[in-house]
Enzyme design. Structure first.
Site, PDB file in Angstrom:
ATOM      1  N   SER A   1     -11.009  -0.375  10.327  1.00 24.35           N
ATOM      2  CA  SER A   1      -9.710  -0.379  10.997  1.00 24.35           C
ATOM      3  C   SER A   1      -8.530  -0.415  10.021  1.00 24.35           C
ATOM      4  O   SER A   1      -7.379  -0.278  10.433  1.00 24.35           O
ATOM      5  CB  SER A   1      -9.617  -1.583  11.940  1.00 24.35           C
ATOM      6  OG  SER A   1     -10.565  -1.486  12.986  1.00 24.35           O
TER       7      SER A   1
ATOM      8  N   GLY B   1      -9.958   0.987  16.651  1.00 19.85           N
ATOM      9  CA  GLY B   1      -9.358  -0.304  16.285  1.00 19.85           C
ATOM     10  C   GLY B   1     -10.105  -1.426  16.963  1.00 19.85           C
ATOM     11  O   GLY B   1     -10.150  -1.502  18.197  1.00 19.85           O
TER      12      GLY B   1
ATOM     13  N   THR C   1     -16.507  11.114  15.757  1.00 18.04           N
ATOM     14  CA  THR C   1     -16.989  11.806  16.951  1.00 18.04           C
ATOM     15  C   THR C   1     -16.776  13.304  16.792  1.00 18.04           C
ATOM     16  O   THR C   1     -15.706  13.749  16.383  1.00 18.04           O
ATOM     17  CB  THR C   1     -16.259  11.287  18.200  1.00 18.04           C
ATOM     18  OG1 THR C   1     -16.441   9.868  18.293  1.00 18.04           O
ATOM     19  CG2 THR C   1     -16.798  11.937  19.462  1.00 18.04           C
TER      20      THR C   1
ATOM     21  N   GLU D   1      -4.335   7.193  21.969  1.00 19.51           N
ATOM     22  CA  GLU D   1      -5.768   6.940  21.800  1.00 19.51           C
ATOM     23  C   GLU D   1      -6.161   5.612  22.436  1.00 19.51           C
ATOM     24  O   GLU D   1      -7.189   5.516  23.132  1.00 19.51           O
ATOM     25  CB  GLU D   1      -6.152   6.929  20.324  1.00 19.51           C
ATOM     26  CG  GLU D   1      -7.636   6.666  20.107  1.00 19.51           C
ATOM     27  CD  GLU D   1      -8.047   6.627  18.646  1.00 19.51           C
ATOM     28  OE1 GLU D   1      -9.229   6.332  18.367  1.00 19.51           O
ATOM     29  OE2 GLU D   1      -7.193   6.879  17.773  1.00 19.51           O
ATOM     30  N   ARG D   2      -5.373   4.579  22.219  1.00 21.37           N
ATOM     31  CA  ARG D   2      -5.725   3.268  22.769  1.00 21.37           C
ATOM     32  C   ARG D   2      -5.591   3.236  24.276  1.00 21.37           C
ATOM     33  O   ARG D   2      -6.405   2.608  24.970  1.00 21.37           O
ATOM     34  CB  ARG D   2      -4.876   2.187  22.106  1.00 21.37           C
ATOM     35  CG  ARG D   2      -5.304   1.949  20.666  1.00 21.37           C
ATOM     36  CD  ARG D   2      -4.326   1.109  19.877  1.00 21.37           C
ATOM     37  NE  ARG D   2      -4.783   0.983  18.486  1.00 21.37           N
ATOM     38  CZ  ARG D   2      -4.038   0.607  17.485  1.00 21.37           C
ATOM     39  NH1 ARG D   2      -2.751   0.308  17.684  1.00 21.37           N
ATOM     40  NH2 ARG D   2      -4.526   0.519  16.266  1.00 21.37           N
TER      41      ARG D   2
ATOM     42  N   PRO E   1     -16.063   4.600   5.282  1.00 19.97           N
ATOM     43  CA  PRO E   1     -17.114   3.587   5.128  1.00 19.97           C
ATOM     44  C   PRO E   1     -16.604   2.243   4.623  1.00 19.97           C
ATOM     45  O   PRO E   1     -17.147   1.192   4.978  1.00 19.97           O
ATOM     46  CB  PRO E   1     -18.065   4.227   4.110  1.00 19.97           C
ATOM     47  CG  PRO E   1     -17.863   5.693   4.266  1.00 19.97           C
ATOM     48  CD  PRO E   1     -16.409   5.858   4.596  1.00 19.97           C
TER      49      PRO E   1
ATOM     50  N   GLU F   1     -10.385  -7.463  17.157  1.00 13.22           N
ATOM     51  CA  GLU F   1      -9.816  -8.417  16.209  1.00 13.22           C
ATOM     52  C   GLU F   1      -8.548  -7.848  15.556  1.00 13.22           C
ATOM     53  O   GLU F   1      -7.531  -8.548  15.412  1.00 13.22           O
ATOM     54  CB  GLU F   1     -10.857  -8.753  15.129  1.00 13.22           C
ATOM     55  CG  GLU F   1     -12.039  -9.581  15.627  1.00 13.22           C
ATOM     56  CD  GLU F   1     -13.048  -8.773  16.420  1.00 13.22           C
ATOM     57  OE1 GLU F   1     -13.894  -9.378  17.100  1.00 13.22           O
ATOM     58  OE2 GLU F   1     -12.999  -7.519  16.371  1.00 13.22           O
TER      59      GLU F   1
END
Length: 388
Positions: free
Chosen positions: A134, A365, A160, A243-244, A130, A368
């Site tokens: 990132s 991520g 998720t 992941e990206r 929380p 920005e």
């Protein structure tokens, strides 16, 4: 389809996957979008078909296939028009399971990875907090070693599969004073005392269960540590490349799906005595959108090939996510415009596509943060290294 990357076996796999999704998944999508709960039977069917084991070792029930089978799985999942369903599947198969496979010992793999491949167990990866977002190094969740156990305290959010999963892969600080050098990774069962989850209400990805998770003096065996203590940050960074790239591939695939739907609609919709795909303003706009999608798609394929060959492609995967997710938002927004008023109606796919796509520049991520990471690598010559 580029034959440079896909063999005949790949295409046979794609067709069987398409048939499976149309028969077993598509009839349930509307229900899952409404309830926010994907029923267990479909996880087991995915397991029976071997889809969760594509990238994993045969000794644990996987097939150890090349990365382009994963590319196909990701692309076709985007075409059932439920970003939430797709996310639930790939977050299990390529976020939680990747850490099990890479950092887990044999006992962990037998207990968690093998049943994840069969679809008996569902996993989630808990990194974001929380107060952290990132900023992975700024996480506050702690894991204090006491004898042969660790005691976990803290919270995670935007996770998720965070509500209905069976186990959690959790990042926590074992040495808070060391910053990002004090992060470790653990696996733990959902039903351990002290773990609670709250389901979050989202703009899109509605079929998936996204949760905020609290850890209140959760006690786990020291053997649930994955890899070495204090190596969590480089493990996380190492897997961010996958992941990206996954999110980049998802983006080009949903943009392609939107364009295919829009093209079909435009070929049938008439105005002023001709179909609207005859109007130059629309044709040229469509051509621009298609060109942007193809550029991202071909770039993503080239990075997937390099990753498949064992290259460390953190920079390139970061670029993939940054550019592809923006492209997807732009293209889908334009495709909604092609449909006019019908694009705004829920019975047509564009409204959901637009909502689901909007998470692309945020999750995994933010754009920005990705720009700053790229700037550090390109301008400051920062060299991110794989975990050793």
């Amino acid at each position: 389809m580029s034959s440079r990357y896909f063999t005949e076996e790949h295409e046979l796999f794609r067709q069987s996957l398409k048939d499976f999704l149309q028969k077993e998944v598509v009839p349930h999508i509307e229900k899952w979008e409404k309830t926010g709960h994907i029923e267990r039977f479909i996880w087991e069917k995915f397991g029976e078909m071997g889809f969760f084991g594509i990238a994993y070792p045969e000794e644990y029930g996987g097939m150890d296939l090349d990365l382009f089978y994963t590319v196909i799985l990701l692309e076709e999942l985007q075409k059932v028009n439920s970003g939430g369903f797709a996310a639930a599947i790939w977050a299990h198969a390529y976020l939680a399971m990747t850490h099990l496979n890479k950092e887990g010992d044999d006992a962990i793999k037998q207990k968690y990875l093998a049943p994840s491949i069969t679809g008996e167990k569902i996993g989630c990866l808990c990194i974001t907090e929380p107060f952290g977002g990132s900023d992975v190094a700024g996480m506050r969740t702690t894991a204090v070693k006491k004898g042969d156990t660790y005691v976990i305290n803290g919270s995670k959010t935007f996770i998720t599969n965070g509500v209905y999963s069976d186990y959690l892969v959790v990042c926590a600080k074992t040495s808070p004073e060391l910053g990002n050098k004090g992060i470790s990774i653990f696996v733990m069962d959902r039903d351990i005392p002290g773990i609670s989850a709250t389901k979050l209400d989202k703009l899109g990805w509605r079929a998936s269960d996204t949760g905020e998770i609290a850890f209140d003096n959760v006690v786990i065996p020291a053997s649930n540590l994955m890899g070495e203590e204090g190596k969590g940050f480089p493990y996380i960074m190492q897997h961010f490349a996958l992941e990206r790239l996954i999110m980049g591939i998802n983006a080009h695939a949903r943009a392609e799906f939107a364009l295919e739907y829009a093209q079909n609609y435009m070929s049938e919709r008439q105005a002023f005595g001709k179909t609207i795909d005859r109007f130059q303003a629309l044709r040229h706009t469509f051509a621009e959108c298609y060109a942007d999608m193809i550029v991202c798609k071909e770039f993503n394929y080239s990075i997937a090939e390099r990753l498949n060959n064992g290259e460390y492609v953190v920079k390139e995967a970061t670029i993939s996510k940054l550019r592809s997710t923006k492209m997807s938002d732009d293209v889908i927004n334009q495709c909604l415009q092609f449909l006019g008023g019908y694009g705004y109606m829920e019975e047509y796919p564009m409204a959901r596509l637009l909502r689901d796509s909007r998470l692309g520049p945020i999750g995994g991520g933010t754009s920005e943060i990705l720009r700053e990471i790229i700037a550090k690598m390109v301008i400051d010559n920062k060299d991110y290294k794989p975990a050793t």
